[in-house]
Design a protein around this motif. Structure first.
Motif, short mmCIF file in Angstrom:
data_model
loop_
_atom_site.label_atom_id
_atom_site.label_comp_id
_atom_site.label_asym_id
_atom_site.label_seq_id
_atom_site.Cartn_x
_atom_site.Cartn_y
_atom_site.Cartn_z
N THR A 106 0.91 -1.27 -0.05
CA THR A 106 0.05 -0.09 0.04
C THR A 106 0.78 1.00 -0.08
O THR A 106 2.03 1.25 0.43
CB THR A 106 -0.75 0.06 1.06
N LEU A 139 -4.00 3.86 -0.80
CA LEU A 139 -4.09 3.36 -2.00
C LEU A 139 -3.38 1.94 -1.97
O LEU A 139 -2.28 1.87 -1.44
CB LEU A 139 -2.98 4.17 -2.95
N LYS A 140 -4.24 1.10 -2.75
CA LYS A 140 -3.81 -0.60 -2.65
C LYS A 140 -3.14 -1.00 -3.98
O LYS A 140 -3.50 -0.61 -5.06
CB LYS A 140 -5.10 -1.23 -1.95
N THR A 141 -2.50 -2.05 -3.93
CA THR A 141 -2.19 -2.96 -5.10
C THR A 141 -2.95 -4.16 -4.99
O THR A 141 -3.60 -4.63 -3.74
CB THR A 141 -0.56 -3.10 -5.15
N PRO A 142 -3.02 -5.09 -6.13
CA PRO A 142 -3.59 -6.20 -5.91
C PRO A 142 -2.88 -7.17 -4.57
O PRO A 142 -1.69 -7.13 -4.45
CB PRO A 142 -3.26 -6.90 -7.32
N THR A 144 -8.41 5.21 -5.09
CA THR A 144 -7.88 4.10 -3.68
C THR A 144 -7.05 2.96 -4.44
O THR A 144 -6.79 2.02 -3.77
CB THR A 144 -8.99 3.54 -3.20
N GLN A 145 -6.78 2.85 -5.64
CA GLN A 145 -6.02 1.92 -6.21
C GLN A 145 -4.78 2.32 -7.07
O GLN A 145 -4.85 3.55 -7.41
CB GLN A 145 -6.88 1.16 -7.37
N GLU A 183 -2.39 1.89 -9.99
CA GLU A 183 -2.59 1.31 -11.29
C GLU A 183 -1.11 0.34 -11.56
O GLU A 183 -0.34 0.97 -11.47
CB GLU A 183 -2.64 2.18 -12.33
#
Length: 478
Positions: A272, A287-290, A329-330, A332
């Motif tokens: 994150t 902000l999140k990653t997979p 919030t994601q 890319e």
């Protein structure tokens, strides 16, 4: 930042600005150190000189202005001559921050300096005998401790003179009374130390830094706890800005400050990036990653093209987010590095420090495992190695000033200045800076010709323990 423990590197014997290798004769010279002793009012009252011998540490101390009679003196554990708590009473006393006696072999026993360090504190020393003129001089040797890098090194620790004689029996300090004089032990030949900020606590392990160039205020994160600290110019002690531990900030690695006064904080294994208000310390977004068990978000760059670019040291992906007020919030997955010349080394720290060129056209990213610097085109996504005259293994944080790139090498305790060509595709190592004050540095910030360098001590996460207090130091940019 290094997520895996790495071996302790050899520390250079003095600050060096070099265009080439150090002569063999200079490398072979035995190390020497000094400590300038000052009283609680800051007045100089003595000096100690240290040399490394085959038997251990040789010490020559001179003091003045003390009352006649015997005075105990010792090498203490911590590297700070500031007020701090007395171990027995908890009251704040002069030089209390120097901590207990240096005890590298964990004898847990105060004793006579003739005893080996396995049986008594390595920092226990003979009493000083002060004459009627208030002066004393003593030469002594202490086996088992020295100046060379390692658990028994006294460099960065403190020498403290007490009011009363040491009885060599009473734990923990020989009943030697209040602390009168204190000095930090540093290598001889080092220039005077610049500004230094220290952190409270024994588990900080600071990692990233961002600086407001207008005010000079710096923001530093804790790799171990996720706390954020504020460092004000002229204030030697870091101030806690925001407690870590919340989702998105269980670790605080690379940090950047944007024009909206938000701190972008890389979250390591959580995958994150947290956005934190620089004034209040309040978390604004995560902000999140997979999700992945192999994530390690390490550093980020804010680019003039309006994006934040984020490195992951374990997954071969370069992430990106728009730098806007209404933050998505994601993160890319902007560039699949597996389709580029970059080859990740399994189990090692790969892409780490990253910076953007002033026009936002290129990114420069350091691959710690290989020492290769990469240029990434933000328009075409083309990736190519930057052709240098040397590889820079363990390169960590990067600082770009025009076409001068500062590479922080953690294991080597070194800052390397690289002069780049106008297209950023080629460069040469122009200078190297090393200092005994560097302790596994991870990154830096450049302000008014001075480098603010984060001493992470991430190599001390287990044993030996870190040298307290953790700090950010200032050195002239090479």
């Amino acid at each position: 930042m290094k997520p895996l423990l790495l071996p302790l590197a050899t520390v250079a014997a003095a600050v060096c600005l070099l265009a080439g290798p150090t002569p063999a004769s200079a490398q072979a010279a035995p190390p020497a150190a000094r400590a300038t002793l000052r009283d609680a009012a800051g007045q100089t009252a003595g000096e100690a000189r240290f040399t490394e011998t085959a038997q251990g540490l040789s010490l020559d101390i001179e003091v003045r202005g003390l009352s006649p009679g015997q005075h105990g003196f010792h090498i203490h554990q911590h590297g700070e001559c500031a007020p701090g708590p007395d171990a027995a009473t908890g009251k704040i006393v002069p030089f209390g921050a120097a901590g207990p006696h240096f005890d590298p072999l964990h004898s847990r026993n105060h004793g006579h300096p003739s005893q080996p360090p396995a049986e008594a504190h390595g920092g226990d020393l003979p009493n000083l005998v002060v004459g009627a003129d208030g002066r004393a001089r003593l030469q002594a040797e202490r086996p088992g401790i020295g100046l060379k890098p390692g658990p028994a090194s006294v460099l960065g620790r403190t020498l403290v003179v007490h009011e009363l004689p040491d009885d060599y029996r009473s734990d923990p300090a020989g009943n030697s009374g209040p602390r009168l004089l204190c000095g930090m032990i540093e290598l001889a030949g080092e220039p005077p130390a610049g500004a230094r900020h220290t952190f409270p606590g024994s588990n900080v392990f600071p990692e990233g830094i961002a600086v407001d160039e207008t005010s000079g205020t710096a923001y530093v994160g804790s790799a171990a706890e996720g706390h954020l600290y504020k460092l004000e110019p002229g204030q030697p002690r870091a101030e806690l800005l925001s407690l870590g531990g919340s989702p998105g900030r269980r670790a605080a690695l690379g940090i950047r400050l944007d024009a909206h006064r938000r701190l972008w904080v890389a979250g390591g294994a959580e995958g994150t990036v947290a956005l934190v208000d620089a004034a209040s310390g309040r978390t604004l977004a995560v902000l999140k990653t997979p999700h992945s068990p192999h994530a390690f978000i390490n550093d980020l760059a804010l680019s003039a093209d309006g994006h934040a670019y984020v490195t992951d040291s374990f997954r071969p992906v370069l992430f990106r987010a728009r730098n806007v007020v209404d933050q998505p919030t994601q993160l890319e997955p902007w560039l699949d590095l597996g389709r580029t010349p970059i080859r990740y080394v399994s189990g090692e720290t790969n892409l780490n420090g990253i910076v953007a060129t002033p026009d936002g056209r290129y990114l420069l990213a350091m691959q710690s495992a290989t020492g290769q610097l990469w240029r990434i085109d933000t328009r075409s996504q083309a990736v190519q190695p930057v052709q240098l005259d040397a590889t820079l293994p363990h390169g960590d944080g990067l600082v770009l000033q025009g076409r001068e790139l500062y590479v922080v090498r953690n294991v080597e305790n070194e800052i390397v200045r690289v002069s780049l060509e106008p297209d950023y595709a080629r460069g040469r190592v122009a200078q190297r800076l090393s200092s005994s004050r560097l302790r596994y540095p991870t990154t830096a910030a450049l302000v008014r010709g001075q480098l603010q360098i984060v001493n992470s001590q991430l190599d001390k996460q287990k044993n030996p323990p870190p040298l307290l207090p953790f700090d950010v130091i200032q050195l002239p940019a090479p």
